[in-house]
Design a protein around this motif. Sequence first.
Motif, PDB file in Angstrom:
ATOM      1  N   SER A  30     155.408 -64.726  47.243  1.00 30.46           N
ATOM      2  CA  SER A  30     155.659 -64.877  48.632  1.00 30.46           C
ATOM      3  C   SER A  30     154.522 -64.398  49.557  1.00 30.46           C
ATOM      4  CB  SER A  30     156.890 -64.545  49.142  1.00 30.46           C
ATOM      5  OG  SER A  30     157.084 -63.106  48.795  1.00 30.46           O
ATOM      6  N   VAL A  31     154.156 -63.294  48.970  1.00 29.87           N
ATOM      7  CA  VAL A  31     152.703 -62.730  49.611  1.00 29.87           C
ATOM      8  C   VAL A  31     151.606 -63.302  49.211  1.00 29.87           C
ATOM      9  CG1 VAL A  31     151.442 -60.445  49.927  1.00 29.87           C
ATOM     10  CG2 VAL A  31     153.980 -60.561  49.899  1.00 29.87           C
ATOM     11  N   ARG A  32     151.531 -63.426  47.889  1.00 32.89           N
ATOM     12  CA  ARG A  32     149.934 -64.275  47.538  1.00 32.89           C
ATOM     13  C   ARG A  32     150.078 -65.609  47.962  1.00 32.89           C
ATOM     14  NH1 ARG A  32     151.451 -63.728  42.180  1.00 32.89           N
ATOM     15  NH2 ARG A  32     152.151 -65.964  42.036  1.00 32.89           N
ATOM     16  N   ARG A  33     150.660 -66.189  48.110  1.00 27.33           N
ATOM     17  CA  ARG A  33     150.692 -67.645  48.656  1.00 27.33           C
ATOM     18  C   ARG A  33     150.279 -67.816  50.134  1.00 27.33           C
ATOM     19  NH1 ARG A  33     155.499 -70.823  50.704  1.00 27.33           N
ATOM     20  NH2 ARG A  33     157.102 -69.269  50.924  1.00 27.33           N
ATOM     21  N   ARG A  34     150.480 -66.474  50.864  1.00 29.33           N
ATOM     22  CA  ARG A  34     150.039 -66.699  52.321  1.00 29.33           C
ATOM     23  C   ARG A  34     148.977 -65.665  52.883  1.00 29.33           C
ATOM     24  NH1 ARG A  34     156.350 -66.656  53.737  1.00 29.33           N
ATOM     25  NH2 ARG A  34     156.546 -68.748  54.107  1.00 29.33           N
ATOM     26  N   ALA A  35     148.594 -64.880  51.875  1.00 30.88           N
ATOM     27  CA  ALA A  35     147.722 -63.616  52.219  1.00 30.88           C
ATOM     28  C   ALA A  35     146.302 -63.893  52.186  1.00 30.88           C
ATOM     29  CB  ALA A  35     148.103 -62.417  51.514  1.00 30.88           C
ATOM     30  N   TYR A  36     145.533 -63.612  53.119  1.00 32.59           N
ATOM     31  CA  TYR A  36     144.378 -63.478  52.975  1.00 32.59           C
ATOM     32  C   TYR A  36     143.855 -62.004  52.162  1.00 32.59           C
ATOM     33  CZ  TYR A  36     139.323 -61.981  54.473  1.00 32.59           C
ATOM     34  OH  TYR A  36     137.998 -61.617  54.464  1.00 32.59           O
ATOM     35  N   ARG A  54     133.786 -48.747  53.186  1.00 32.13           N
ATOM     36  CA  ARG A  54     133.389 -49.620  54.591  1.00 32.13           C
ATOM     37  C   ARG A  54     133.290 -50.991  54.618  1.00 32.13           C
ATOM     38  NH1 ARG A  54     133.573 -48.220  59.531  1.00 32.13           N
ATOM     39  NH2 ARG A  54     132.951 -46.174  59.027  1.00 32.13           N
ATOM     40  N   LEU A  55     133.022 -51.536  53.526  1.00 35.62           N
ATOM     41  CA  LEU A  55     132.589 -53.071  53.438  1.00 35.62           C
ATOM     42  C   LEU A  55     134.150 -53.756  53.490  1.00 35.62           C
ATOM     43  CD1 LEU A  55     131.073 -55.539  52.960  1.00 35.62           C
ATOM     44  CD2 LEU A  55     131.016 -55.039  50.688  1.00 35.62           C
ATOM     45  N   ALA A  56     135.122 -52.999  52.706  1.00 34.00           N
ATOM     46  CA  ALA A  56     136.392 -53.413  52.608  1.00 34.00           C
ATOM     47  C   ALA A  56     137.200 -53.266  53.874  1.00 34.00           C
ATOM     48  CB  ALA A  56     137.174 -52.877  51.332  1.00 34.00           C
ATOM     49  N   PHE A  57     136.795 -52.238  54.668  1.00 34.72           N
ATOM     50  CA  PHE A  57     137.480 -52.034  56.044  1.00 34.72           C
ATOM     51  C   PHE A  57     136.874 -52.872  56.915  1.00 34.72           C
ATOM     52  CE2 PHE A  57     136.520 -50.078  60.165  1.00 34.72           C
ATOM     53  CZ  PHE A  57     137.713 -49.656  60.545  1.00 34.72           C
ATOM     54  N   ASP A  58     135.671 -53.148  57.051  1.00 34.29           N
ATOM     55  CA  ASP A  58     135.221 -54.224  57.913  1.00 34.29           C
ATOM     56  C   ASP A  58     135.639 -55.679  57.542  1.00 34.29           C
ATOM     57  OD1 ASP A  58     133.557 -52.398  59.101  1.00 34.29           O
ATOM     58  OD2 ASP A  58     131.744 -52.685  57.967  1.00 34.29           O
ATOM     59  N   ARG A  59     135.947 -56.032  56.431  1.00 36.96           N
ATOM     60  CA  ARG A  59     136.558 -57.282  55.845  1.00 36.96           C
ATOM     61  C   ARG A  59     137.937 -57.245  56.416  1.00 36.96           C
ATOM     62  NH1 ARG A  59     133.943 -58.016  49.862  1.00 36.96           N
ATOM     63  NH2 ARG A  59     131.935 -58.681  50.416  1.00 36.96           N
ATOM     64  N   LEU A  60     138.659 -56.328  56.048  1.00 37.95           N
ATOM     65  CA  LEU A  60     140.009 -56.089  56.452  1.00 37.95           C
ATOM     66  C   LEU A  60     140.205 -56.296  58.286  1.00 37.95           C
ATOM     67  CD1 LEU A  60     142.577 -55.626  55.287  1.00 37.95           C
ATOM     68  CD2 LEU A  60     142.693 -53.595  55.685  1.00 37.95           C
ATOM     69  N   LEU A  61     139.425 -55.971  58.983  1.00 40.18           N
ATOM     70  CA  LEU A  61     139.334 -55.817  60.205  1.00 40.18           C
ATOM     71  C   LEU A  61     139.202 -57.270  60.674  1.00 40.18           C
ATOM     72  CD1 LEU A  61     137.694 -52.727  61.782  1.00 40.18           C
ATOM     73  CD2 LEU A  61     140.159 -53.098  61.568  1.00 40.18           C
ATOM     74  N   GLY A  62     138.155 -57.772  59.949  1.00 37.41           N
ATOM     75  CA  GLY A  62     137.826 -59.374  60.436  1.00 37.41           C
ATOM     76  C   GLY A  62     139.060 -60.184  60.010  1.00 37.41           C
ATOM     77  N   GLY A  63     139.605 -59.828  58.903  1.00 40.80           N
ATOM     78  CA  GLY A  63     140.940 -60.739  58.610  1.00 40.80           C
ATOM     79  C   GLY A  63     141.855 -60.680  59.590  1.00 40.80           C
ATOM     80  N   ILE A  64     142.172 -59.135  59.880  1.00 40.02           N
ATOM     81  CA  ILE A  64     143.144 -58.883  60.856  1.00 40.02           C
ATOM     82  C   ILE A  64     142.957 -59.589  62.128  1.00 40.02           C
ATOM     83  CG2 ILE A  64     144.354 -57.291  62.456  1.00 40.02           C
ATOM     84  CD1 ILE A  64     143.865 -55.209  60.105  1.00 40.02           C
TER      85      ILE A  64
END
Length: 159
Positions: A141-147, A12-22
């Motif tokens: 390429s993903v690592r340098r751009r991703a949250y 749930r914590l990871a889900f909430d963080r992911l939604l916030g990141g999106i």
Amino acid sequence: MPTDIKLSPVQRLAFDRLLGGIAVGDVLVLRGAAGAGKSTILKQVHAVMGGALLGMRHFIDPLAVRQRVAVEEAFLGMLDGALAKHSLVLIDDLDSLTNIVDRFEYGRKLLLDAALTTVLGDALGQRKKLVFATSGELPYSVRRRAYLCEIKGLSERES
């Protein structure tokens, strides 16, 4: 929120963080150990936000009609097709793809990074969002751009 998908408190914590990141980012990575619930979290994000949810099955099918040495082309085709129809694309098991390229003497190793650079640039230009799930290392390429959003177990959070 659908009731048939149950998340643990850590998920749930990871889900909430992911939604916030999106909400604020364009390229996100959900990383966790095998069995941590990455697929479950992506299914929950998909249920809430829509978009396309792609797993390795979606990648293997187009690869079957191509030369087996064209891994990055099949992956790029899969992503391009999803991005043409959706503003959010969730890709599960990125580590399955990177393991093929990194561990099996794949002769076109750097082409995966080039393909990812291309698709990330196109997605950003079109204001589309990509979420990758993995338990392994990320292509540069993903690592340098991703949250990065990690699923951490109790012992990991305490350290």
